[in-house]
Design an enzyme around this catalytic site. Structure first.
Site, PDB file in Angstrom:
ATOM      1  N   LYS A  43      34.026  45.383  43.069  1.00  0.00           N
ATOM      2  CA  LYS A  43      33.035  46.138  42.302  1.00  0.00           C
ATOM      3  C   LYS A  43      32.003  45.228  41.639  1.00  0.00           C
ATOM      4  CE  LYS A  43      35.685  50.315  41.947  1.00  0.00           C
ATOM      5  NZ  LYS A  43      37.024  49.984  42.516  1.00  0.00           N
TER       6      LYS A  43
HETATM    7  C1  LIG Z   1      37.645  50.756  43.390  1.00  0.00           C
HETATM    8  C2  LIG Z   1      38.662  50.091  44.222  1.00  0.00           C
HETATM    9  C3  LIG Z   1      39.041  50.611  45.475  1.00  0.00           C
HETATM   10  C4  LIG Z   1      38.468  51.899  46.001  1.00  0.00           C
HETATM   11  O1  LIG Z   1      37.085  51.799  46.269  1.00  0.00           O
HETATM   12  P1  LIG Z   1      36.228  53.129  46.448  1.00  0.00           P
HETATM   13  O2  LIG Z   1      34.826  52.680  46.609  1.00  0.00           O
HETATM   14  O3  LIG Z   1      36.455  53.945  45.217  1.00  0.00           O
HETATM   15  O4  LIG Z   1      36.755  53.815  47.659  1.00  0.00           O
HETATM   16  C5  LIG Z   1      39.950  49.895  46.215  1.00  0.00           C
HETATM   17  N1  LIG Z   1      40.494  48.745  45.764  1.00  0.00           N
HETATM   18  C6  LIG Z   1      40.169  48.224  44.569  1.00  0.00           C
HETATM   19  C7  LIG Z   1      40.811  46.963  44.129  1.00  0.00           C
HETATM   20  C8  LIG Z   1      39.239  48.870  43.761  1.00  0.00           C
HETATM   21  O5  LIG Z   1      38.908  48.349  42.584  1.00  0.00           O
END
Ligand SMILES: *Cc1c(COP(=O)(O)O)cnc(C)c1O
Length: 465
Positions: free
Chosen positions: A112
Site C-alpha cells: 500500500k
Molecule cells: C490490502 C492488502 C491486501 C489486499 O489488497 P486489496 O487491494 O484490498 O485487494 C493483501 N495483502 C496485504 C498485505 C494487504 O495489506
C-alpha cells in the site's frame, strides 16, 4: 482525461477532483472514461528503465492537465525516495516460471505504500496551490491505515483519521498507526470488524452536510489515484520477464480488489497479461463469485492473513461496472441488493466478461501456514501469510498453465505478521533496521463504539483544535 462514477449519477470529474473526492457522491467509484493504450514499442521501451520513470510514463496520460510534467515527476520522485530497495519492486524466483514481486520495501512494509506515498505527495501539491484544507478519513484492516498515516503525517493542510477494528490488527500494524506523534495523525480503534469500519467511512461520505463541513477526503482503495499507482508495477515486472514479446500471468492476494483491478487496467492499456488470478483466504466471497456467479455474504472470519478478511470488496464494483459494459444502473441495482439482502447473482453475460480476465483460488488457514513452511524449505524465502495465499494459488494455477510465467504479488513483509510466520517456521522475522525501534515508541489511540455519531463528533472536536 475524465472520470465517471460506477453508478452513473455523480458529476464527471478530472483526475485531481476524483483524487481529492475519493468516493463519488452517488456512492459509486470513479473510473476513467477511456483507458489510454500503450503501443508494444512504448512497452518494450520500459525495459531497463528506473521504476520512477516507468511510473511517470505509465501514469502520465491518466493525470492529464491536473499536474504539470515537472510537478508530477517531482511527486513520483519524493514518493519512492524512502523505499528500502533500489529497484522499488524487485522480482525473485520461486520455482520454474514462478516469480515473486516483492512489494514490501516501502516505509510500512506493505504494497500500500506504493500508492499511499504518491497520493500524499499529490495531495500536498494540489492543496498547497489552492490553499485548501481537508480531513482524510480511512478504514483499515491494518495496512492501509499505517500507509496513510506514514504518507500524511506532518502535512500542514491535512488531518488524517484512521479507523481500525479494535484487537484485529497485528501489533506491528497497530504500532505503525499509533506511534507517529504528529498532531494531524488520529488513530481510532473501533469496536467492530473491518466491514464495520468501512461502513462508517461510507456513511460519513454519504452525510453530505458533515462531508462538506469538515472537507472530507478519502484515500481508501476506492480512491482512483491509488489504483493508478498500482498499475505501474504490473508493467515494470512484466517487462522484466519479456513483455510485450511474451505474455505473463499474475496471482494477487485479494481483499478489496484494488490491487488486482490495477492489473486489469494494465491489461486494458495493452500489457499482454494472460490471466489475473484472484487469491483469497477462507473469506472467499470473490472466489465463490468467480467460480459460481454468486456474491453472497457469509460473515467474516478472522484469519492469519487479516488484510484480506473482507466481504464487501469495494473495488469489485469497478470490475462489475466493466463487466456490465459500463452500465451504472445495473451496478446500482446490484449494490442495492447487496445492501438490502446481503448478496446478489451476477448475470451470465457479466460472468463471461469477468472470466475472460480473472481466475480464482482459495487457501484455508492450514494451507496458508503449510505454504509458509514449504516456501522456506524449497526457496529460503520467508513469506507473509497474504503472500503465502498468493503463492499457493499460483502454484496450483501453474500446474494447468506451466508455459506462461506467473508473477505472484508479495503484498507484505513477513516481519509485519511475525506470529503467523513464527508458528509456521519457528523463525521470528526481524524488522528491517530502519524501523527496529518500533516496539519502544509511545502509542496514542482513541477507542470508540461502532457508531456514526460518535466518530463524527470526535472528528469535529479534533479538527476544531
Ligand atoms: C490490502 C492488502 C491486501 C489486499 O489488497 P486489496 O487491494 O484490498 O485487494 C493483501 N495483502 C496485504 C498485505 C494487504 O495489506
Amino acid at each position: 482525461m475524465k472520470y465517471v462514477s460506477t453508478r452513473g449519477q455523480a458529476p464527471v470529474l478530472d483526475f485531481e477532483e476524483a483524487m481529492l473526492t475519493g468516493l463519488a457522491r452517488d456512492g459509486g467509484l470513479y473510473v476513467p472514461q477511456d483507458i489510454p493504450r500503450m503501443s508494444a514499442d512504448e512497452i518494450a521501451a520500459l525495459a531497463g528503465v528506473p521504476y520512477e520513470e516507468v511510473a511517470y510514463r505509465v501514469m502520465r496520460p491518466f493525470v492529464a492537465r491536473s499536474f504539470s510534467d515537472d510537478d508530477f515527476r517531482a511527486a513520483i520522485s519524493r514518493a519512492y525516495a524512502g523505499f528500502g530497495h533500489a529497484a522499488r519492486a524487485p522480482l525473485v524466483q520461486m520455482g520454474p516460471n514462478h516469480f515473486l514481486l516483492e512489494l514490501f520495501h516501502g516505509p510500512t512494509l506493505a504494497f500500500k505504500d506504493f500508492a499511499m506515498q504518491l497520493i500524499g505527495q499529490l495531495f500536498q501539491t494540489a492543496l498547497a496551490r489552492s490553499n485548501r484544507r481537508v480531513t482524510i478519513v480511512g478504514a483499515t484492516s491494518g495496512d492501509t491505515g499505517s500507509a496513510a498515516i506514514e504518507a500524511f503525517r506532518g502535512l500542514g493542510s491535512v488531518d488524517v483519521f484512521i479507523l481500525y477494528p479494535h484487537g484485529r490488527v497485528s501489533e506491528v500494524q497497530r504500532r505503525q498507526m499509533t506511534t507517529p506523534d504528529e498532531a494531524n495523525v488520529h488513530a481510532v480503534a473501533v469496536d467492530g470488524d473491518f466491514d464495520d469500519c468501512q461502513a462508517l467511512v461510507k456513511a460519513m461520505f454519504n452525510d453530505f452536510a458533515f462531508r462538506d463541513r469538515v472537507g472530507l477526503a478519502g484515500v481508501n482503495s476506492i480512491n482512483w489515484a491509488r489504483v493508478l499507482a498500482q498499475v505501474v508495477y504490473y508493467f515494470s515486472s512484466a517487462v522484466s520477464l519479456g513483455a510485450p514479446h511474451r505474455p505473463v500471468s499474475f496471482t494477487v492476494p485479494t481483499g478489496n480488489f484494488g490491487d488486482i483491478f490495477a492489473g486489469y487496467i494494465a491489461k486494458q492499456m495493452g500489457l499482454p497479461i494472460d490471466r489475473l488470478v484472484i487469491a483469497t483466504n477462507q473469506n472467499d466471497i470473490l472466489h465463490r463469485c468467480i467460480a459460481g456467479g454468486d456474491y453472497t455474504k457469509q460473515g467474516v472470519r478472522a484469519s492469519i492473513s487479516p488484510s484480506m478478511d473482507i466481504e464487501v470488496s469495494s473495488n469489485f464494483e469497478r470490475a462489475l461496472f466493466m463487466a456490465h459494459d459500463r452500465d451504472g444502473s445495473a451496478v446500482n441495482g446490484l449494490m442495492d441488493e447487496l445492501a438490502t439482502s446481503g448478496g446478489f447473482r451476477v448475470s451470465e453475460n457479466a460472468m463471461t466478461a469477468l472470466r475472460a480476465d480473472y481466475d480464482s483460488g482459495m487457501v484455508d488457514e492450514a494451507g496458508t501456514s503449510a505454504t509458509i513452511t514449504r516456501a522456506l524449505a524449497t526457496t529460503g524465502e520467508l513469506l507473509c501469510p497474504h503472500s503465502a495465499v498468493g503463492v499457493d494459488v499460483a502454484e496450483r494455477h501453474l500446474q494447468s498453465a506451466p508455459a506462461t510465467p506467473m508473477i505472484t504479488l508479495a503484498t507484505a513483509h513477513p516481519a509485519k505478521f511475525p506470529d503467523a510466520v513464527e508458528a509456521a517456521t519457528g523463525i521470528r522475522p526481524p524488522l528491517p533496521n530502519r524501523m527496529s525501534d518500533l516496539y519502544e515508541r509511545n502509542e496514542r489511540v482513541v477507542r470508540i463504539d461502532n457508531s456514526l455519531s460518535a466518530i463524527e463528533t470526535l472528528i469535529e472536536e479534533r479538527i476544531a483544535k
